[in-house]
Design a protein around this motif. Sequence first.
Motif, PDB file in Angstrom:
ATOM      1  N   PHE A  21       0.809  -1.221   0.000  1.00  0.00           N
ATOM      2  CA  PHE A  21       0.000   0.000   0.000  1.00  0.00           C
ATOM      3  C   PHE A  21       0.841   1.270   0.000  1.00  0.00           C
ATOM      4  CE2 PHE A  21      -2.123  -3.397   2.406  1.00  0.00           C
ATOM      5  CZ  PHE A  21      -3.191  -3.621   1.564  1.00  0.00           C
ATOM      6  N   LYS A  22       2.158   1.141   0.053  1.00  0.00           N
ATOM      7  CA  LYS A  22       3.003   2.323   0.073  1.00  0.00           C
ATOM      8  C   LYS A  22       2.874   3.073  -1.251  1.00  0.00           C
ATOM      9  CE  LYS A  22       7.667   3.982   1.051  1.00  0.00           C
ATOM     10  NZ  LYS A  22       9.058   3.619   1.376  1.00  0.00           N
ATOM     11  N   GLY A  23       2.340   4.288  -1.204  1.00  0.00           N
ATOM     12  CA  GLY A  23       2.033   5.058  -2.393  1.00  0.00           C
ATOM     13  C   GLY A  23       0.541   5.262  -2.564  1.00  0.00           C
ATOM     14  N   CYS A  24      -0.258   4.391  -1.893  1.00  0.00           N
ATOM     15  CA  CYS A  24      -1.721   4.525  -1.930  1.00  0.00           C
ATOM     16  C   CYS A  24      -2.241   5.528  -0.904  1.00  0.00           C
ATOM     17  CB  CYS A  24      -2.388   3.178  -1.660  1.00  0.00           C
ATOM     18  SG  CYS A  24      -2.659   2.176  -3.138  1.00  0.00           S
ATOM     19  N   SER A  25      -1.388   5.983  -0.008  1.00  0.00           N
ATOM     20  CA  SER A  25      -1.846   6.892   1.041  1.00  0.00           C
ATOM     21  C   SER A  25      -2.518   8.114   0.422  1.00  0.00           C
ATOM     22  CB  SER A  25      -0.666   7.343   1.905  1.00  0.00           C
ATOM     23  OG  SER A  25      -0.139   6.279   2.640  1.00  0.00           O
ATOM     24  N   GLY A  26      -3.738   8.376   0.849  1.00  0.00           N
ATOM     25  CA  GLY A  26      -4.508   9.496   0.324  1.00  0.00           C
ATOM     26  C   GLY A  26      -5.426   9.138  -0.819  1.00  0.00           C
ATOM     27  N   ALA A  27      -5.377   7.885  -1.290  1.00  0.00           N
ATOM     28  CA  ALA A  27      -6.228   7.476  -2.407  1.00  0.00           C
ATOM     29  C   ALA A  27      -7.701   7.527  -2.006  1.00  0.00           C
ATOM     30  CB  ALA A  27      -5.864   6.070  -2.865  1.00  0.00           C
ATOM     31  N   PRO A  28      -8.572   7.960  -2.917  1.00  0.00           N
ATOM     32  CA  PRO A  28     -10.000   8.002  -2.597  1.00  0.00           C
ATOM     33  C   PRO A  28     -10.602   6.613  -2.510  1.00  0.00           C
ATOM     34  CG  PRO A  28      -9.638   8.571  -4.910  1.00  0.00           C
ATOM     35  CD  PRO A  28      -8.283   8.470  -4.268  1.00  0.00           C
ATOM     36  N   ILE A  29     -11.413   6.396  -1.487  1.00  0.00           N
ATOM     37  CA  ILE A  29     -12.179   5.170  -1.317  1.00  0.00           C
ATOM     38  C   ILE A  29     -13.586   5.447  -1.836  1.00  0.00           C
ATOM     39  CG2 ILE A  29     -13.078   3.487   0.318  1.00  0.00           C
ATOM     40  CD1 ILE A  29     -10.716   4.295   2.170  1.00  0.00           C
ATOM     41  N   ILE A  30     -14.001   4.718  -2.869  1.00  0.00           N
ATOM     42  CA  ILE A  30     -15.274   4.951  -3.534  1.00  0.00           C
ATOM     43  C   ILE A  30     -16.214   3.783  -3.251  1.00  0.00           C
ATOM     44  CG2 ILE A  30     -16.407   5.392  -5.750  1.00  0.00           C
ATOM     45  CD1 ILE A  30     -14.429   7.563  -5.053  1.00  0.00           C
TER      46      ILE A  30
END
Length: 262
Positions: free
Chosen positions: A207-216
Motif C-alpha cells: 500500500f506504500k504510495g496509496c496513502s490518500g487514495a479516494p475510497i469509492i
Amino acid sequence: MGIIELTVTACIHLVRSNLNDLKPVSIGSGVIIKYKERFFICTVSHFSDYPDENIGIVTGRVKNNQTEIYYLGDFSYMTKIVFEDMPDAEDLVYCIENPDQSGDKLDIAFREISLLENIVQDKKEFDLNGIGKITVNEGGKSMVIVDDDYQIDTYQQCSFFGRIKPDFENGILNFQEALYWGLPIKSIGDEFVELDLGAPINDHKRFKGCSGAPIIDTRGHLVGLVTHGENDTTKSSIYGFRFDKIKQWIDLMYFKEPIAGM
C-alpha cells in the motif's frame, strides 16, 4: 461511468519533491473534489507534511522529455483538540497561536485549487475475479462532486486504486499499480472507516504510495482517504479517514465566518 472507472480516474497521483532541486522523494495519492462550486485537493498529512519538500500533481503529460508536475504549495492541516469543559474564546485563541502543542494532528491535508483540465489518465486494463476484464480508457482524470447530503452507508462495498512500491533510480520513478475492489465496510469509528481486504495484509509495501487514495463505494460516493493498515500483518483490515469528517473541516476553514474578536 462505472465504479471501477471512477475509482481509477478519481485517484490523483502525487509526488513529494525536495524544494531545492525538485528531485522526487516519495509518491502518494489524493482526490480532487468539487464542493459548493469550489475545487479542493485532499490527501493525508503523513505524506504531505514535510516543510522542506513540495507536493505536486503528476499530470500524466510529458514536457521536455520529463513528466509534467503541477506543484501545489502549502496545504491546510487540522488538529484534534479535546477540552474537559466548554472552551471559551481565550482557549481557542491559545490553540490557534500554539498549533503544535494544542492537540493531535489529524491525518488529513487539503487546499483549494483552481480547476485543472490537463490531468490525464492513460489506458488501464484489469482482470478482476468475479467480474472479468475491465478497461479504463485513456482520457481525463475525474473529480468527485460532494454535496451537503452526505452519509456513509455500511451496506456498500468499496474500492480504491493507487501507485505502490515506488523506486527512484537516476531520477526515474518506477512503480507498480494496485486496484482493490468489493471491500466491505467492517466498522465506522470517530475518524476512520475500516475496510476488510478479505485476506491478511502480509506486507505493508502493498500500500506504500496509496496513502490518500479516494475510497469509492458502489454508489460512486467518496467514503474516505486511505491512511493505514493494521500493524499486525496477519490481519485483514485497512483504514481510511472518513470523508464526511474531512468535509466538516473544509466547511470550517473555507465556508464559516471567523469567530468574533479572534
